[in-house]
Design a protein around this motif. Sequence first.
Motif, PDB file in Angstrom:
ATOM      1  N   LYS A  48       0.812  -1.224   0.000  1.00 36.48           N
ATOM      2  CA  LYS A  48       0.000   0.000   0.000  1.00 36.48           C
ATOM      3  C   LYS A  48       0.843   1.271   0.000  1.00 36.48           C
ATOM      4  O   LYS A  48       0.389   2.316  -0.419  1.00 36.48           O
ATOM      5  CB  LYS A  48      -0.945   0.017   1.212  1.00 36.48           C
ATOM      6  CG  LYS A  48      -0.231   0.024   2.549  1.00 36.48           C
ATOM      7  CD  LYS A  48      -1.217   0.170   3.720  1.00 36.48           C
ATOM      8  CE  LYS A  48      -1.886  -1.141   4.078  1.00 36.48           C
ATOM      9  NZ  LYS A  48      -0.976  -2.172   4.650  1.00 36.48           N
ATOM     10  N   ALA A  49       2.088   1.188   0.463  1.00 40.40           N
ATOM     11  CA  ALA A  49       2.916   2.392   0.532  1.00 40.40           C
ATOM     12  C   ALA A  49       3.273   2.902  -0.860  1.00 40.40           C
ATOM     13  O   ALA A  49       3.367   4.116  -1.077  1.00 40.40           O
ATOM     14  CB  ALA A  49       4.189   2.117   1.331  1.00 40.40           C
ATOM     15  N   GLU A  67       3.281  -7.517   2.150  1.00 40.60           N
ATOM     16  CA  GLU A  67       2.077  -7.398   2.971  1.00 40.60           C
ATOM     17  C   GLU A  67       1.047  -6.760   2.074  1.00 40.60           C
ATOM     18  O   GLU A  67       1.305  -5.693   1.486  1.00 40.60           O
ATOM     19  CB  GLU A  67       2.364  -6.523   4.196  1.00 40.60           C
ATOM     20  CG  GLU A  67       1.213  -6.416   5.176  1.00 40.60           C
ATOM     21  CD  GLU A  67       0.260  -5.261   4.919  1.00 40.60           C
ATOM     22  OE1 GLU A  67      -0.870  -5.317   5.418  1.00 40.60           O
ATOM     23  OE2 GLU A  67       0.617  -4.304   4.193  1.00 40.60           O
ATOM     24  N   LEU A 145      -3.156   8.071  12.048  1.00 39.16           N
ATOM     25  CA  LEU A 145      -2.179   7.010  11.762  1.00 39.16           C
ATOM     26  C   LEU A 145      -1.988   6.053  12.936  1.00 39.16           C
ATOM     27  O   LEU A 145      -1.096   5.207  12.906  1.00 39.16           O
ATOM     28  CB  LEU A 145      -0.828   7.634  11.369  1.00 39.16           C
ATOM     29  CG  LEU A 145      -0.859   8.588  10.163  1.00 39.16           C
ATOM     30  CD1 LEU A 145       0.509   9.189   9.906  1.00 39.16           C
ATOM     31  CD2 LEU A 145      -1.356   7.858   8.921  1.00 39.16           C
ATOM     32  N   HIS A 178      -0.342  -4.376  14.174  1.00 38.45           N
ATOM     33  CA  HIS A 178       0.238  -3.217  13.466  1.00 38.45           C
ATOM     34  C   HIS A 178      -0.256  -1.996  14.221  1.00 38.45           C
ATOM     35  O   HIS A 178      -1.461  -1.753  14.264  1.00 38.45           O
ATOM     36  CB  HIS A 178      -0.222  -3.199  12.006  1.00 38.45           C
ATOM     37  CG  HIS A 178       0.124  -1.925  11.304  1.00 38.45           C
ATOM     38  ND1 HIS A 178       1.394  -1.627  10.916  1.00 38.45           N
ATOM     39  CD2 HIS A 178      -0.652  -0.861  10.961  1.00 38.45           C
ATOM     40  CE1 HIS A 178       1.404  -0.423  10.350  1.00 38.45           C
ATOM     41  NE2 HIS A 178       0.172   0.051  10.360  1.00 38.45           N
ATOM     42  N   GLY A 180       0.441   1.332  13.987  1.00 36.90           N
ATOM     43  CA  GLY A 180       0.281   2.665  13.402  1.00 36.90           C
ATOM     44  C   GLY A 180       1.359   2.952  12.395  1.00 36.90           C
ATOM     45  O   GLY A 180       2.066   2.052  11.959  1.00 36.90           O
ATOM     46  N   SER A 181       1.472   4.222  12.041  1.00 34.96           N
ATOM     47  CA  SER A 181       2.413   4.579  10.985  1.00 34.96           C
ATOM     48  C   SER A 181       3.135   5.868  11.348  1.00 34.96           C
ATOM     49  O   SER A 181       2.619   6.678  12.126  1.00 34.96           O
ATOM     50  CB  SER A 181       1.650   4.738   9.671  1.00 34.96           C
ATOM     51  OG  SER A 181       2.550   4.705   8.582  1.00 34.96           O
ATOM     52  N   GLY A 212       4.141  -2.899  10.619  1.00 39.19           N
ATOM     53  CA  GLY A 212       5.030  -1.861  10.086  1.00 39.19           C
ATOM     54  C   GLY A 212       4.885  -0.602  10.912  1.00 39.19           C
ATOM     55  O   GLY A 212       4.612  -0.680  12.106  1.00 39.19           O
ATOM     56  N   PHE A 214       7.268   2.013  11.016  1.00 41.67           N
ATOM     57  CA  PHE A 214       8.534   2.558  11.505  1.00 41.67           C
ATOM     58  C   PHE A 214       8.855   3.895  10.835  1.00 41.67           C
ATOM     59  O   PHE A 214       9.031   3.960   9.625  1.00 41.67           O
ATOM     60  CB  PHE A 214       9.661   1.563  11.249  1.00 41.67           C
ATOM     61  CG  PHE A 214       9.257   0.141  11.586  1.00 41.67           C
ATOM     62  CD1 PHE A 214       9.208  -0.275  12.911  1.00 41.67           C
ATOM     63  CD2 PHE A 214       8.879  -0.751  10.595  1.00 41.67           C
ATOM     64  CE1 PHE A 214       8.798  -1.561  13.234  1.00 41.67           C
ATOM     65  CE2 PHE A 214       8.474  -2.052  10.903  1.00 41.67           C
ATOM     66  CZ  PHE A 214       8.435  -2.455  12.228  1.00 41.67           C
ATOM     67  N   GLU A 238       6.575  -5.713   8.486  1.00 39.05           N
ATOM     68  CA  GLU A 238       5.827  -5.221   7.316  1.00 39.05           C
ATOM     69  C   GLU A 238       6.135  -3.749   7.060  1.00 39.05           C
ATOM     70  O   GLU A 238       5.239  -2.897   7.083  1.00 39.05           O
ATOM     71  CB  GLU A 238       4.316  -5.391   7.573  1.00 39.05           C
ATOM     72  CG  GLU A 238       3.882  -6.804   7.930  1.00 39.05           C
ATOM     73  CD  GLU A 238       2.415  -6.873   8.380  1.00 39.05           C
ATOM     74  OE1 GLU A 238       1.788  -5.801   8.572  1.00 39.05           O
ATOM     75  OE2 GLU A 238       1.905  -7.980   8.545  1.00 39.05           O
ATOM     76  N   GLY A 240       6.627  -0.307   5.222  1.00 42.57           N
ATOM     77  CA  GLY A 240       6.251   0.323   3.959  1.00 42.57           C
ATOM     78  C   GLY A 240       7.080   1.585   3.805  1.00 42.57           C
ATOM     79  O   GLY A 240       8.049   1.662   3.041  1.00 42.57           O
ATOM     80  N   ARG A 241       6.722   2.596   4.620  1.00 41.73           N
ATOM     81  CA  ARG A 241       7.373   3.895   4.545  1.00 41.73           C
ATOM     82  C   ARG A 241       8.897   3.804   4.641  1.00 41.73           C
ATOM     83  O   ARG A 241       9.606   4.438   3.870  1.00 41.73           O
ATOM     84  CB  ARG A 241       6.855   4.791   5.689  1.00 41.73           C
ATOM     85  CG  ARG A 241       7.325   6.233   5.610  1.00 41.73           C
ATOM     86  CD  ARG A 241       6.917   7.008   6.874  1.00 41.73           C
ATOM     87  NE  ARG A 241       5.573   6.681   7.289  1.00 41.73           N
ATOM     88  CZ  ARG A 241       4.480   7.298   6.855  1.00 41.73           C
ATOM     89  NH1 ARG A 241       4.581   8.288   6.010  1.00 41.73           N
ATOM     90  NH2 ARG A 241       3.291   6.929   7.282  1.00 41.73           N
ATOM     91  N   TYR A 278      -2.532  14.971   6.784  1.00 40.92           N
ATOM     92  CA  TYR A 278      -1.866  14.762   8.081  1.00 40.92           C
ATOM     93  C   TYR A 278      -1.009  15.953   8.497  1.00 40.92           C
ATOM     94  O   TYR A 278      -0.242  15.845   9.459  1.00 40.92           O
ATOM     95  CB  TYR A 278      -0.933  13.545   8.025  1.00 40.92           C
ATOM     96  CG  TYR A 278      -1.496  12.329   7.347  1.00 40.92           C
ATOM     97  CD1 TYR A 278      -2.533  11.595   7.934  1.00 40.92           C
ATOM     98  CD2 TYR A 278      -0.996  11.886   6.119  1.00 40.92           C
ATOM     99  CE1 TYR A 278      -3.047  10.480   7.310  1.00 40.92           C
ATOM    100  CE2 TYR A 278      -1.508  10.764   5.491  1.00 40.92           C
ATOM    101  CZ  TYR A 278      -2.533  10.069   6.092  1.00 40.92           C
ATOM    102  OH  TYR A 278      -3.034   8.964   5.481  1.00 40.92           O
ATOM    103  N   TYR A 335       3.204   6.540   0.055  1.00 36.63           N
ATOM    104  CA  TYR A 335       1.873   7.141   0.133  1.00 36.63           C
ATOM    105  C   TYR A 335       1.748   8.421  -0.693  1.00 36.63           C
ATOM    106  O   TYR A 335       1.007   9.322  -0.344  1.00 36.63           O
ATOM    107  CB  TYR A 335       1.485   7.371   1.607  1.00 36.63           C
ATOM    108  CG  TYR A 335       1.614   6.095   2.432  1.00 36.63           C
ATOM    109  CD1 TYR A 335       0.717   5.052   2.257  1.00 36.63           C
ATOM    110  CD2 TYR A 335       2.679   5.912   3.323  1.00 36.63           C
ATOM    111  CE1 TYR A 335       0.851   3.867   2.974  1.00 36.63           C
ATOM    112  CE2 TYR A 335       2.827   4.741   4.035  1.00 36.63           C
ATOM    113  CZ  TYR A 335       1.918   3.725   3.864  1.00 36.63           C
ATOM    114  OH  TYR A 335       2.063   2.546   4.563  1.00 36.63           O
ATOM    115  N   MET A 339      -1.769   7.193  -3.048  1.00 36.79           N
ATOM    116  CA  MET A 339      -3.001   7.856  -2.631  1.00 36.79           C
ATOM    117  C   MET A 339      -3.467   8.905  -3.647  1.00 36.79           C
ATOM    118  O   MET A 339      -4.291   9.760  -3.327  1.00 36.79           O
ATOM    119  CB  MET A 339      -2.800   8.508  -1.256  1.00 36.79           C
ATOM    120  CG  MET A 339      -2.562   7.478  -0.163  1.00 36.79           C
ATOM    121  SD  MET A 339      -2.076   8.233   1.406  1.00 36.79           S
ATOM    122  CE  MET A 339      -3.640   8.821   1.996  1.00 36.79           C
TER     123      MET A 339
END
Length: 376
Positions: A48-49, A67, A145, A178, A180-181, A212, A214, A238, A240-241, A278, A335, A339
Amino acid sequence: MTLPREALVEAAERWGTPLYVTDLDRAAANAHAWRTALPGALVAYAVKANPDQALLDRLAGEGFGFEVVGPIELALAERAGCPPERMVVNGVGQADADLRDALATGALVNAESLGALETLVSAPSRGRIGLRINPALDAATHPHLATGSAGAKFGIALDEIPAALERLGDPPASIGAHIGSAIADPGPYRMLASVLASLAERSGAERIDIGGGFGGKPEAFASAIREHLAETGRLIVEPGRSVVADAGWLVTRVVRVQARGHIVADAGMTELLRPMLYGARHPVTLLAGGAPIAERSWTLSGPVCEAGDVLARELDLGTDAGEGALLAIGEAGAYGLAMASGYNGRLRPAQAVIDGGELRLSRRRETLSDVIGRDA
Ligand code: LLP
């Protein structure tokens, strides 16, 4: 991360703006850093990232897992050649049919609710069923997040775990969470590791999935995790970022200047929603100068008909950041394109990649016929 200035300028000349550029070499190096920090763990990149297919191909080719949420991300990961042993399927609102289909592929499928667990346990195909729990753990991040707090929609609640284990019968293939982000502090991962270690012990789970989220390089997070989970070969992460954020840029050109303080670019909230959604801050660099502008603090706005369509504030890009100037927005690999939307009749930008130091197109710009092609 040094800016690949020449590559970004050349990419803009070849494929126009706005344009996403992802440095696959940098993303792969970031993913390898996770492997080094947690030896033997399954590093399942969160699709998704950034679902750029060339990126997925590269990561799959280097032995990373994925993931995924939902059948489309699963299909993209399969298309990249990721085998089911390296695939983790999540999602709080997956339809029964999608859960059953995912299980039949041989992927690890996590139940995030007792309802989803029921669907998986009663599916015709036996498969690897994991439990994603809600650890009731607050991590400091933007409220949008935070996914691990007790009131969040995600995961099986702590007091539902006994019922989940009973329904499952066998030990879960994985137990995880998981939280948060964009979480900058490793502290919450230390707590999560401690919660998961005891749940794994109690349930006999084969693997432990830390999720994920981190907001930085792996080392500090990995050492917090290892305090309670020393056997890293059982782990799943997992990220992403932390794999793609610093490996991607949104390249945009200045279209117009409003002397009262707005530089208006050809990219905006439709190409990078994070500042608006955000309050995220992304670095902006002038790649090539345009018309002269006054020395002052500028707002970098997008072209969309929304007053909140802002990419960055309080910018000082020098006196040649006027019409025609070329800008790179950094930390946009995660993202950003993921997005993007078509609001205001915006066509999704082309995606270019830097692969082995070479530039190439990985997806062409959307066209009007792509947009109207499905009309009845
Ligand atoms: N695993 C699960 C189950 C997730 O839901 C996510 C992200 C990840 C892993 C990867 O998290 P990461 O390492 O990338 O933080 N749109 C937001 C981020 C939303 C993240 C959603 N879940 C943003 O632009 O900041």
